[in-house]
Design an enzyme around this catalytic site. Structure first.
Site, mmCIF file in Angstrom:
data_model
loop_
_atom_site.group_PDB
_atom_site.id
_atom_site.type_symbol
_atom_site.label_atom_id
_atom_site.label_comp_id
_atom_site.label_asym_id
_atom_site.label_seq_id
_atom_site.Cartn_x
_atom_site.Cartn_y
_atom_site.Cartn_z
ATOM 1 C CD GLU A 55 -2.545 0.851 2.759
ATOM 2 O OE1 GLU A 55 -2.841 -0.155 3.066
ATOM 3 O OE2 GLU A 55 -2.778 1.658 3.468
ATOM 4 C CB CYS A 65 2.795 6.944 3.593
ATOM 5 S SG CYS A 65 3.209 5.612 4.983
ATOM 6 C CB CYS A 109 6.541 -6.141 9.022
ATOM 7 S SG CYS A 109 7.841 -5.381 9.972
ATOM 8 C CB CYS A 130 4.867 -3.782 16.420
ATOM 9 S SG CYS A 130 6.459 -3.247 15.767
ATOM 10 C CB CYS A 160 1.803 -2.693 13.433
ATOM 11 S SG CYS A 160 2.332 -2.578 11.659
ATOM 12 C CB CYS A 214 -1.969 3.130 8.326
ATOM 13 S SG CYS A 214 -1.581 2.447 10.161
HETATM 14 N N1 SAH Z 1 8.797 -0.246 10.733
HETATM 15 C C1 SAH Z 1 8.903 1.111 10.628
HETATM 16 C C2 SAH Z 1 8.080 1.609 9.540
HETATM 17 C C3 SAH Z 1 6.582 1.009 9.716
HETATM 18 S S1 SAH Z 1 5.490 2.403 10.049
HETATM 19 C C4 SAH Z 1 8.701 1.582 12.151
HETATM 20 O O1 SAH Z 1 8.398 0.799 12.939
HETATM 21 O O2 SAH Z 1 8.721 2.963 12.052
HETATM 22 C C5 SAH Z 1 5.339 2.324 11.833
HETATM 23 C C6 SAH Z 1 4.401 3.315 12.048
HETATM 24 O O3 SAH Z 1 3.008 3.078 11.728
HETATM 25 C C7 SAH Z 1 4.321 3.402 13.458
HETATM 26 O O4 SAH Z 1 4.993 4.245 13.857
HETATM 27 C C8 SAH Z 1 2.739 3.525 13.787
HETATM 28 O O5 SAH Z 1 2.958 5.133 14.021
HETATM 29 C C9 SAH Z 1 2.123 3.431 12.738
HETATM 30 N N2 SAH Z 1 1.153 2.436 13.095
HETATM 31 C C10 SAH Z 1 1.215 1.078 12.771
HETATM 32 N N3 SAH Z 1 -0.006 0.442 12.959
HETATM 33 C C11 SAH Z 1 -0.863 1.248 13.780
HETATM 34 C C12 SAH Z 1 -1.883 1.382 14.011
HETATM 35 N N4 SAH Z 1 -2.651 0.076 14.034
HETATM 36 N N5 SAH Z 1 -2.295 2.521 14.505
HETATM 37 C C13 SAH Z 1 -1.823 3.546 14.398
HETATM 38 N N6 SAH Z 1 -0.631 3.800 14.058
HETATM 39 C C14 SAH Z 1 0.065 2.565 13.693
#
Ligand code: SAH
Length: 369
Positions: free
Chosen positions: A96, A109, A116, A120, A123, A345
């Site tokens: 995406e 973005c 991944c 986390c 996520c 997202c």
């Molecule tokens: N792996 C990298 C890039 C991925 S983007 C990293 O960890 O920075 C990661 C970002 O996506 C996180 O910092 C968070 O801001 C956002 N993110 C991921 N899942 C999310 C969710 N369910 N709700 C809100 N933000 C989320």
């Protein structure tokens, strides 16, 4: 005819690699700038259109090389102007890409991996597991596709994409070389010419790779912190067990120190109801970041089906922010964007793939703009 040898995809070649490529053909290095300009500034993916390149060289190029962009399988524009693409990189592998306009700014973005490996807990990408790294062509291809959807445009008047954040799917520091190559094209004057301050790499904290990054590039940095202490961060970002907060923040300071200009790191903090959004967390965060030049980006959690976490009320988000601003921090709240065209997202790909699987129907690519 090309005897089955795979063609080089020029889309993903950084300037250095493009120069090496032309040298390997016995050509002059300056051809690299010309071809980079055709591809990235004019959106050309056909050698015949490169009119300042001789016909003989164009034919030679067509034999050994190609310019192959990701295939757009879904594109939509939301009420608030947010654009979303699902790009298919290979069979069953989509990512995406999102463009978020905001006044004079438009931030793209970009994804760095299919899935991944970090998992986390908040996520949705992690829940789908890790499939593979994107190539440099597949990373910069997302910028190419997004930019091309605005063409023809006047480069001097209009900047359709002013900022790029590596905050899509994947952990960019675990796909180091390809991400670095793609970012070098984002900043290259013959390609997208975006300032190093406006290209941001976001990481959950792969400390050794962060140190390497500072030795070879100077993009802006975002750190996905999400918790003010190791005990809590261990549960949200499993990578923390390997590289705990103190090590991560020390590496962050080393990175900032290597930059020739004064810059702040962006600290990302996803606020999850009752988990990391209490006033005591905000107070701990203030103490923790005392010696880190930073701005804090508060992101209210985007709920998704497999998760039991909830988004906090706006009241709680504001209360958290108030503690930060009282302590002198700039703490912006990221408002959810593009909600009318899909959910949170990282979920568009999932929805898209599930839907295709269910119906096995062809979904027409929406032509926009
Ligand atoms: N792996 C990298 C890039 C991925 S983007 C990293 O960890 O920075 C990661 C970002 O996506 C996180 O910092 C968070 O801001 C956002 N993110 C991921 N899942 C999310 C969710 N369910 N709700 C809100 N933000 C989320």
């Amino acid at each position: 005819m090309n005897s089955g040898v795979e063609k080089v995809n020029l889309l993903g070649l950084s300037r250095a690699r493009m120069e090496a490529f032309f040298e390997s053909l016995g050509e002059k290095r300056f051809r690299a700038s010309q071809v980079i300009q055709w591809i990235h500034q004019r959106g050309v993916d056909n050698f015949d259109e490169m009119t300042n390149v001789s016909k003989v060289l164009r034919e030679k190029l067509a034999e050994v090389a190609e310019i192959r962009a990701p295939e757009v399988v879904y594109h939509n524009i939301s009420q608030d102007g947010t654009r979303k693409w699902v790009m298919q990189m290979s069979a069953g592998n989509s990512v995406e890409t999102v463009l978020i306009p905001d006044g004079q700014r438009a931030t793209l973005c970009v994804s760095s991996q299919i899935g991944c490996s970090l998992d986390c807990t908040f996520c949705s990408t992690g829940k789908r597991g890790f499939n593979r790294n994107l190539s440099a062509a597949e990373i910069i291809g997302q910028v190419w596709v997004a930019m091309k959807s605005f063409m023809p445009y006047d480069r001097n008047k209009e900047r359709p994409i002013t900022n790029v954040v590596m905050m899509g799917m994947g952990e960019p520091l675990l796909n180091f070389d390809n991400v670095v190559d793609a970012m070098s094209l984002m900043m290259d004057d013959w390609a997208y010419s975006i300032s190093k301050r406006r290209v941001t790499l976001s990481t959950a904290g792969v400390v050794p790779a962060l140190d390497r990054l500072g030795d070879i590039t100077d993009v802006s940095l975002a750190i996905s912190l999400h918790a003010p202490n190791d005990e809590l961060r261990d549960t949200l970002v499993p990578l923390n067990r390997k590289y705990p907060i103190a090590e991560l923040l020390a590496a962050t300071r080393r990175y900032l120190d290597k930059l020739a200009d004064k810059r702040k790191v962006t600290i990302e903090y996803t606020l999850i109801d009752g988990v990391n959004d209490k006033p005591e967390h905000a107070r701990q965060l203030v103490k923790l970041l005392r010696n880190v030049p930073c701005k804090i980006n508060l992101i209210p959690f985007n709920p998704f089906a497999e998760s039991t976490f909830q988004r906090p009320s706006m009241e709680r988000v504001r209360a958290f922010q108030a503690i930060l601003s009282h302590a002198g921090y700039v703490g912006t709240i990221r408002t959810p964007r593009g909600d009318d065209i899909d959910a949170a997202c990282g979920q568009l790909v999932g929805q898209f793939e599930d839907r295709t699987r269910r119906s096995q129907k062809y979904i027409a690519v929406q032509q926009v703009g």
